[in-house]
Motif scaffolding. Structure first.
Motif, PDB file in Angstrom:
ATOM      1  N   GLU A 122       0.836  -1.193   0.000  1.00 47.50           N
ATOM      2  CA  GLU A 122       0.000   0.000   0.000  1.00 47.50           C
ATOM      3  C   GLU A 122       0.874   1.247   0.000  1.00 47.50           C
ATOM      4  OE1 GLU A 122      -3.636  -1.922   2.658  1.00 47.50           O
ATOM      5  OE2 GLU A 122      -2.059  -0.724   3.618  1.00 47.50           O
ATOM      6  N   VAL A 123       0.422   2.274  -0.706  1.00 44.16           N
ATOM      7  CA  VAL A 123       1.185   3.511  -0.836  1.00 44.16           C
ATOM      8  C   VAL A 123       0.438   4.639  -0.146  1.00 44.16           C
ATOM      9  CG1 VAL A 123       2.316   5.108  -2.419  1.00 44.16           C
ATOM     10  CG2 VAL A 123       2.075   2.697  -3.049  1.00 44.16           C
ATOM     11  N   LYS A 124       1.165   5.409   0.651  1.00 47.66           N
ATOM     12  CA  LYS A 124       0.620   6.533   1.391  1.00 47.66           C
ATOM     13  C   LYS A 124       1.315   7.816   0.935  1.00 47.66           C
ATOM     14  CE  LYS A 124      -1.311   3.338   4.040  1.00 47.66           C
ATOM     15  NZ  LYS A 124      -2.725   3.194   4.418  1.00 47.66           N
ATOM     16  N   PRO A 125       0.693   8.989   1.135  1.00 46.40           N
ATOM     17  CA  PRO A 125       1.271  10.238   0.627  1.00 46.40           C
ATOM     18  C   PRO A 125       2.158  10.980   1.610  1.00 46.40           C
ATOM     19  CG  PRO A 125      -0.933  10.658   1.397  1.00 46.40           C
ATOM     20  CD  PRO A 125      -0.689   9.194   1.625  1.00 46.40           C
ATOM     21  N   CYS A 126       2.367  10.415   2.819  1.00 44.67           N
ATOM     22  CA  CYS A 126       3.160  11.116   3.822  1.00 44.67           C
ATOM     23  C   CYS A 126       3.692  10.108   4.826  1.00 44.67           C
ATOM     24  CB  CYS A 126       2.343  12.189   4.537  1.00 44.67           C
ATOM     25  SG  CYS A 126       1.143  11.508   5.698  1.00 44.67           S
ATOM     26  N   CYS A 127       4.598  10.573   5.689  1.00 44.10           N
ATOM     27  CA  CYS A 127       5.201   9.690   6.691  1.00 44.10           C
ATOM     28  C   CYS A 127       4.727  10.011   8.094  1.00 44.10           C
ATOM     29  CB  CYS A 127       6.729   9.759   6.619  1.00 44.10           C
ATOM     30  SG  CYS A 127       7.410  11.390   6.998  1.00 44.10           S
ATOM     31  N   GLY A 128       3.703  10.863   8.248  1.00 41.70           N
ATOM     32  CA  GLY A 128       3.158  11.142   9.564  1.00 41.70           C
ATOM     33  C   GLY A 128       2.451   9.918  10.125  1.00 41.70           C
ATOM     34  N   PHE A 129       2.188   9.904  11.454  1.00 39.43           N
ATOM     35  CA  PHE A 129       1.609   8.693  12.020  1.00 39.43           C
ATOM     36  C   PHE A 129       0.185   8.431  11.554  1.00 39.43           C
ATOM     37  CE2 PHE A 129      -0.513  11.363  15.019  1.00 39.43           C
ATOM     38  CZ  PHE A 129       0.416  12.178  15.660  1.00 39.43           C
ATOM     39  N   ALA A 130      -0.503   9.411  10.995  1.00 41.22           N
ATOM     40  CA  ALA A 130      -1.824   9.163  10.417  1.00 41.22           C
ATOM     41  C   ALA A 130      -1.734   8.360   9.125  1.00 41.22           C
ATOM     42  CB  ALA A 130      -2.548  10.484  10.159  1.00 41.22           C
ATOM     43  N   SER A 131      -0.539   8.254   8.549  1.00 40.98           N
ATOM     44  CA  SER A 131      -0.398   7.554   7.266  1.00 40.98           C
ATOM     45  C   SER A 131      -0.686   6.064   7.396  1.00 40.98           C
ATOM     46  CB  SER A 131       1.008   7.761   6.694  1.00 40.98           C
ATOM     47  OG  SER A 131       1.981   7.111   7.482  1.00 40.98           O
ATOM     48  N   ASP A 132      -0.720   5.525   8.619  1.00 41.07           N
ATOM     49  CA  ASP A 132      -1.080   4.122   8.793  1.00 41.07           C
ATOM     50  C   ASP A 132      -2.560   3.871   8.555  1.00 41.07           C
ATOM     51  OD1 ASP A 132       1.463   2.903   9.603  1.00 41.07           O
ATOM     52  OD2 ASP A 132       1.315   4.206  11.342  1.00 41.07           O
ATOM     53  N   LEU A 133      -3.355   4.915   8.507  1.00 44.42           N
ATOM     54  CA  LEU A 133      -4.792   4.747   8.334  1.00 44.42           C
ATOM     55  C   LEU A 133      -5.133   4.325   6.903  1.00 44.42           C
ATOM     56  CD1 LEU A 133      -6.081   7.915  10.234  1.00 44.42           C
ATOM     57  CD2 LEU A 133      -5.872   5.572  11.097  1.00 44.42           C
ATOM     58  N   ASP A 134      -6.159   3.475   6.804  1.00 45.49           N
ATOM     59  CA  ASP A 134      -6.599   3.012   5.483  1.00 45.49           C
ATOM     60  C   ASP A 134      -7.061   4.168   4.597  1.00 45.49           C
ATOM     61  OD1 ASP A 134      -6.109   0.395   6.235  1.00 45.49           O
ATOM     62  OD2 ASP A 134      -8.168   0.028   6.889  1.00 45.49           O
ATOM     63  N   GLN A 135      -7.616   5.213   5.210  1.00 48.52           N
ATOM     64  CA  GLN A 135      -8.145   6.320   4.413  1.00 48.52           C
ATOM     65  C   GLN A 135      -7.070   7.022   3.587  1.00 48.52           C
ATOM     66  OE1 GLN A 135      -8.695   5.678   7.624  1.00 48.52           O
ATOM     67  NE2 GLN A 135     -10.480   6.742   8.436  1.00 48.52           N
ATOM     68  N   LEU A 136      -5.808   6.901   3.979  1.00 48.54           N
ATOM     69  CA  LEU A 136      -4.732   7.584   3.260  1.00 48.54           C
ATOM     70  C   LEU A 136      -4.026   6.677   2.262  1.00 48.54           C
ATOM     71  CD1 LEU A 136      -3.145   9.853   6.025  1.00 48.54           C
ATOM     72  CD2 LEU A 136      -4.889  10.402   4.321  1.00 48.54           C
ATOM     73  N   THR A 137      -4.592   5.517   1.974  1.00 41.90           N
ATOM     74  CA  THR A 137      -4.047   4.665   0.916  1.00 41.90           C
ATOM     75  C   THR A 137      -4.398   5.264  -0.438  1.00 41.90           C
ATOM     76  OG1 THR A 137      -4.237   2.676   2.279  1.00 41.90           O
ATOM     77  CG2 THR A 137      -4.055   2.362  -0.101  1.00 41.90           C
ATOM     78  N   ILE A 138      -3.376   5.490  -1.262  1.00 38.86           N
ATOM     79  CA  ILE A 138      -3.601   6.094  -2.577  1.00 38.86           C
ATOM     80  C   ILE A 138      -3.265   5.128  -3.713  1.00 38.86           C
ATOM     81  CG2 ILE A 138      -3.359   8.493  -1.831  1.00 38.86           C
ATOM     82  CD1 ILE A 138      -0.421   8.385  -2.704  1.00 38.86           C
ATOM     83  N   GLY A 139      -2.949   3.897  -3.382  1.00 42.69           N
ATOM     84  CA  GLY A 139      -2.656   2.901  -4.403  1.00 42.69           C
ATOM     85  C   GLY A 139      -1.905   1.730  -3.816  1.00 42.69           C
ATOM     86  N   ASN A 140      -1.513   0.802  -4.693  1.00 43.52           N
ATOM     87  CA  ASN A 140      -0.786  -0.382  -4.268  1.00 43.52           C
ATOM     88  C   ASN A 140       0.229  -0.743  -5.350  1.00 43.52           C
ATOM     89  OD1 ASN A 140      -0.156  -3.309  -3.781  1.00 43.52           O
ATOM     90  ND2 ASN A 140      -1.608  -2.996  -2.108  1.00 43.52           N
ATOM     91  N   VAL A 141       1.458  -0.992  -4.936  1.00 40.97           N
ATOM     92  CA  VAL A 141       2.524  -1.246  -5.910  1.00 40.97           C
ATOM     93  C   VAL A 141       2.300  -2.536  -6.684  1.00 40.97           C
ATOM     94  CG1 VAL A 141       4.199   0.029  -4.516  1.00 40.97           C
ATOM     95  CG2 VAL A 141       4.023  -2.460  -4.242  1.00 40.97           C
ATOM     96  N   HIS A 142       1.463  -3.436  -6.176  1.00 40.02           N
ATOM     97  CA  HIS A 142       1.187  -4.681  -6.881  1.00 40.02           C
ATOM     98  C   HIS A 142       0.243  -4.474  -8.057  1.00 40.02           C
ATOM     99  CE1 HIS A 142       3.211  -7.192  -3.901  1.00 40.02           C
ATOM    100  NE2 HIS A 142       2.587  -6.517  -2.952  1.00 40.02           N
TER     101      HIS A 142
END
Length: 370
Positions: free
Chosen positions: A258-278
């Protein structure tokens, strides 16, 4: 340690270098977490270290090459503990060096090794693969780590890389002047001192052999840390708008791909998933982020736009004002206060799973999963 006339450091770093600073999602930073697993279990960590997922090396290499073609120039590593999957880190480093990436930090707890011989062997392979960045060390009171072993890591790293600046330190606490005790013990072990730099606006750990910058992370009561108590994150002061340029403008890849747009601790949330490298290319993921109802707004209009929309809808929706950007982001997402995305989404703690947002609906964003 001198603290006279000190201007407190901030947790937010300046925006990463870009060719043209426009208000949109335009990442120039790539980070991989090859594994969630860690040899420590820290009470403030958001990472689900019990998950056994590992990102496979061929998939990561393909995504790295796509990122290079898309103009992304900087690479970092995080985890879990990255050195528990050393073949991943070394393979990605070797290819990134060939492609001309600039290396940022490889974040580690510094106590994963069995002995100095084991540590020397792994760090030598990393150096030979072409790593030219910094080894970032997380050192704070939550780790409960062996300071003598951490000092061993520092000395071996200094010898292998032959750079006094090879290491940097990170610590999490409620304020910049708190939580320095483990670093002070490390300084004593290394025969070093901790002093404030007016030029860098950071503390430094300095000795004849080392020059380490201390980076403060604003601790907040989220995920596992919800039970820690302490200072109220709703501190009465609103965060300064920075359009998330420091922790954001990034592609942060987790072990599930899963790809997230930032490295803040909120980035673990599913809502911030913007894609998947697979399943998605770099270009597709960037387009996903720009169209994302929350992520797109943050990078175009800022977190203040999210805040203002929530308060215009319901002036009592928030408990108060907070100076912590990442806590605000995590709070409004887990509580379902933001338009266009669900609530919940945490991996650990009280807010796991999907929850309805303020409209009472569950929302499908259409991001493909592996």
């Amino acid at each position: 340690m001198s603290t006279q006339n000190v201007t407190p450091p901030t947790a937010r770093e300046p925006g990463r270098p870009v060719a043209r600073r426009t208000r949109t999602f335009r990442p120039n930073y790539l980070s991989f977490a090859g594994t969630y697993q860690c040899n420590l279990s820290c009470p403030h960590c958001c990472v689900p270290i019990e998950w056994t997922d590992r990102l496979d090396i061929p998939t990561a290499l393909r995504f790295l090459e796509q990122a290079h073609e898309a103009g992304i120039e900087v690479l970092g590593f995080t985890g879990g503990e990255p050195f528990l999957y050393p073949e991943f880190v070394i393979a990605l480093t070797k290819r990134a060096a060939e492609l001309g990436f600039r290396f940022d930090k490889l974040m580690s707890n510094g106590v994963w090794h069995t002995d100095a011989k084991h540590l020397t062997r792994v760090l030598t392979k990393l150096r030979e693969a072409g790593f030219s960045g910094k080894l970032g060390l997380s050192v704070d009171k939550f780790h409960g780590m062996d300071i003598a072993k951490l000092a061993e890591y520092c000395r071996v790293a200094r010898k292998v890389f032959a750079r006094d600046t090879i290491l940097s330190l990170s610590y999490a606490s409620k304020s910049p002047d708190k939580g320095l005790e483990p670093i002070q013990r490390l300084a004593k072990e290394l025969d070093a001192v901790i002093e404030w730099s007016d030029l860098l606006k950071h503390y430094l750990l300095v000795s004849d052999d080392f020059t380490m910058t201390l980076n403060w992370n604003h601790l907040a009561t989220v995920e596992r840390a919800e039970g820690l108590g302490g200072a109220d994150p709703w501190d009465g002061t609103w965060f300064q708008e920075d359009y998330c340029e420091g922790p954001g403008q990034a592609l942060i890849v987790n072990p599930k791909g899963e790809v997230k747009p930032c490295c803040g601790f909120a980035s673990d949330l599913d809502q911030l998933t913007i894609g998947n490298v697979h399943t998605d290319t770099v270009e597709e993921i960037i387009r996903n982020a720009r169209k994302h109802p929350y992520v797109g707004t943050v990078f175009r209009k800022g977190l203040t736009a999210i805040r203002d929309e929530i308060l215009a809808r319901d002036p009592d929706a928030l408990p108060g004002a907070t100076s912590n950007h990442c806590y605000f982001c995590w709070y409004v997402l887990t509580r379902g206060l933001a338009d266009g995305v669900n609530g919940g989404g945490g991996k650990v703690g009280k807010w796991t799973g999907d929850r309805a947002n303020h409209t009472g609906k569950l929302i499908q964003l259409g991001v493909r999963r592996a």
